[in-house]
Design an enzyme around this catalytic site. Structure first.
Site: not given
Length: 693
Positions: A426, A496
């Protein structure tokens, strides 16, 4: 000529070396007088930087320097006075206008990119800068972008910073993409007080040998003539497109790490004596004497001239104006229009005309990306899994286009140069976007799940969000970071299903938006792609395909300005302020109250947020309930509640109330998730209590 070099160049670099050293000495003296407030030395690095500087081009190449690169800045053309203007914190400081510490370089005319203090974090933007160069040079028509076919990107760091993961991520992408990046590691043996032996199992020039395509060079950086002899070829290879190179150079640190450090506390007298014996300026002077390039008197005259130049620069810098305290909020973000007429092209608080096909939120995002990429070739979309497929198989497969399909078809329509996959990293994704944005492109990186955004936090908060402010407006970072967020997934679990927009609302320089319907997704994404600063565009996963998010496609140029909320339903008895997935849950809760007049406001823009709309509504209803999916403690609802309590107290007929998730992580099992996240019944119960107050 002497050792193959023009004598005048040797003399000039010797002079600049002494100017650099005397600048260190002057700053140290001024710091003791409290006229400079911090000092970090470039002493011992002069020979390396001046030798390299002869083959680098200010205003042509791009530079992501290290705070010890004082001599390089002088070599590129920065004046002693400009350096001291930063040290004294003057308003005339060209690097930051007094906002940054000394030796945090940034000179836009020379392509010296504004520097942060975080060690190693500059490496990924440098790779993105080089990536942008390759893209721009093939598209010279791009507005606001310029590049040269043989330019390179220089990035430097100390050997201690090579312990940072972002350095390794940068090497990975520079080699994978075969980019013209020159990594310079100046090794003085210590990361403040930590010796190199405690940092890594081997020197960095050995550790990087496994990177295919990386040219690795070990230099004696204390020897100006060795640097000159080898730097010409190293730089020429990078310019020629051979690929990235890493220079690992031994340098000295004759002065302590900074004014906050005393190296005699952790280094022996023998070590410090060895440092003095290998001082690069002393070695250069010895060679000049032995080569009879200058007499003793000429050497002394040169030193006196350098010292006097620094003294004069010091007098000018100390007399220069200081910045006004009133200026501190300038350049946090670019100035925004406040006079957009409601219902006009920028939308205001008006809804768009029903002008197109009805689509859901996820499809609206996908179509807007297609629309905007077709209109602006500066836009590039990249991240994990965002491309359709490998070019070799693309014609025979459906294509992926992201985990949620929001980038489907972009690669097929616009090519792999404009929609492509990145490593699963990321920080790499966001850092490269920062470098591209600095070059005038409009990158749209995607972090696949909000739950994994934290490894990119340094690139978001330290780099992207501060660039305009720390450079006093000289640089900007127009990127749109798309991030799927939120729960209500029945199985998403802790990794998530998180929300956490409040954390980013605490970062000056960011814009944070979260649409809850298709029209707002279109309008906000159009605004984000037109913005001049970083935008965090949060796409709630649960909402992407829900029927209730569907709305007619709003024709361009309609868009939603930042900081403008939307009235979902009007009422006179209670105001509910919410955003994201809890907008629909709040609507259902209000419907269950039957006769009550509940006004629901979808903020849709978290930073900035629509204080005026909330205040108008509270003045009408006298009651406020803030509802959000994020955890209750520290959620953004606390900011809304505090502001209303401070500014609308006289309008309130009841205490401000909040509904949020429990202060725990989101669980996997559906019954547990339901207990954790706000539900319709809980919102309705909180609303009833306020109405009955």
């Amino acid at each position: 000529m002497f050792r193959g070099l023009p004598v005048e160049e040797i003399r000039e670099d010797f002079r600049l070396g002494w100017i650099s050293r005397y600048l260190d000495d002057r700053e140290i003296a001024l710091q003791k007088q409290s006229r400079v407030f911090f000092q970090i030395s470039g002493a011992g690095h002069e020979a390396l930087l001046l030798g390299l500087g002869r083959y680098l081009r200010g205003g042509y190449d791009w530079f992501f320097p290290y705070y010890r690169d004082r001599a390089l800045m002088l070599s590129l053309g920065v004046t002693p006075e400009e350096i001291l203007l930063q040290a004294v914190g003057s308003a005339l400081d060209p690097s930051s206008g007094g906002r940054q510490m000394p030796c945090h370089w940034g000179y836009a005319p020379l392509n010296v990119v504004t520097q942060s203090s975080a060690t190693g974090s500059q490496c990924l933007p440098a790779v993105g800068c080089a990536e942008a160069s390759r893209y721009i040079v093939r598209r010279p028509h791009l507005s606001g972008c310029r590049a040269h076919g043989d330019e390179l990107t220089y990035v430097s760091l100390g050997e201690g910073a090579t312990s940072e993961g972002e350095f390794w991520e940068a090497l990975n992408s520079a080699c994978t993409l075969h980019l013209p990046v020159l990594f310079v590691v100046a090794d003085n043996g210590f990361a403040i007080s930590v010796p190199s032996a405690d940092q890594a199992p081997a020197p960095v020039s050995e550790l990087v040998r496994g990177f295919r395509g990386l040219r690795v060079h070990r230099l004696e950086g204390r020897d100006y003539f060795q640097v000159r002899a080898r730097a010409a070829g190293i730089v020429a290879e990078v310019r020629a497109g051979v690929g990235p190179a890493l220079v690992h150079a031994t340098v000295t640190r004759p002065y302590s790490h900074s004014s906050a450090d005393t190296q005699s506390k952790y280094r022996s007298a023998e070590e410090l004596a060895d440092e003095a014996a290998h001082d690069p300026l002393a070695l250069m002077e010895q060679a000049i004497r032995e080569g009879r390039l200058m007499t003793d008197d000429e050497i002394q005259a040169l030193k006196d001239e350098a010292k006097n130049a620094v003294a004069e620069a010091s007098r000018s810098a100390l007399a220069a104006p200081r910045p006004s305290p009133a200026s501190v909020t300038e350049h946090v973000v670019a100035a925004r229009r406040e006079d957009d007429p409601a219902g006009g092209p920028l939308g205001g608080r008006a809804e768009p005309a029903d002008s197109g096909e009805v689509v859901a939120l996820g499809e609206a995002i996908r179509r807007t990306l297609h629309e905007q990429m077709a209109a602006d070739e500066r836009i590039r979309v990249f991240g994990e899994d965002v491309a359709d497929a490998r070019e070799a198989v693309l014609a025979n497969v459906e294509g992926k286009g992201g985990v949620f399909g929001t980038t489907h078809g972009l690669q097929r329509e616009f090519g792999i140069a404009r929609c492509y996959n990145t490593p699963l990293a990321e920080a790499n994704i966001v850092g490269r976007a920062v470098g591209q944005a600095l070059r005038g492109l409009r990158p749209v990186p995607e972090v696949q799940f909000f739950d994994y955004i934290w490894t990119a936090m340094q690139q978001i908060k330290t780099e992207a969000a501060t660039i305009r402010w720390r450079s006093n407006g000289a640089f900007s970072c127009p990127l749109v970071l798309r991030v799927p967020i939120g729960g209500y997934l029945s199985g998403g679990a802790i990794w998530h299903s998180q929300s956490g927009e409040s954390i980013f609302a605490h970062v000056p320089g960011l814009t944070v938006v979260m649409p809850s319907c298709a029209a707002d997704a279109v309008g906000l994404l159009r605004s984000a792609l037109a913005a001049e600063d970083p935008v965090l565009f949060l796409e709630h996963k649960h909402l992407l395909r829900q029927p209730y998010t569907r709305s007619p496609w709003p024709a361009p140029p309609w868009r939603v300005p930042f900081g403008r909320g939307r009235i979902v339903s009007a009422g006179d008895d209670l105001t509910i302020v919410t955003w994201g997935a809890t907008v629909e849950k709040s609507r259902l809760a209000a419907a269950s109250l039957e006769a009550a007049g509940v006004e629901i406001i979808d903020l849709r823009s978290i930073l900035p947020w629509d204080r005026d709309l909330v205040a108008e509504s509270v003045a009408k209803t006298g009651r406020l309930l803030v509802v959000h999916e994020d955890t209750l403690t520290g959620g953004f609802g606390a900011e809304v509640a505090a502001w209303v309590g401070e500014h609308c107290f006289g309008d309130l007929d009841a205490p401000v109330s909040r509904v949020g998730a429990l202060d725990t992580h989101v669980a996997y099992e559906p019954a547990l998730e339901r207990a954790i996240l706000p539900q319709v019944e809980g919102i309705a119960g909180a609303a009833r209590r306020l109405l009955d107050f």
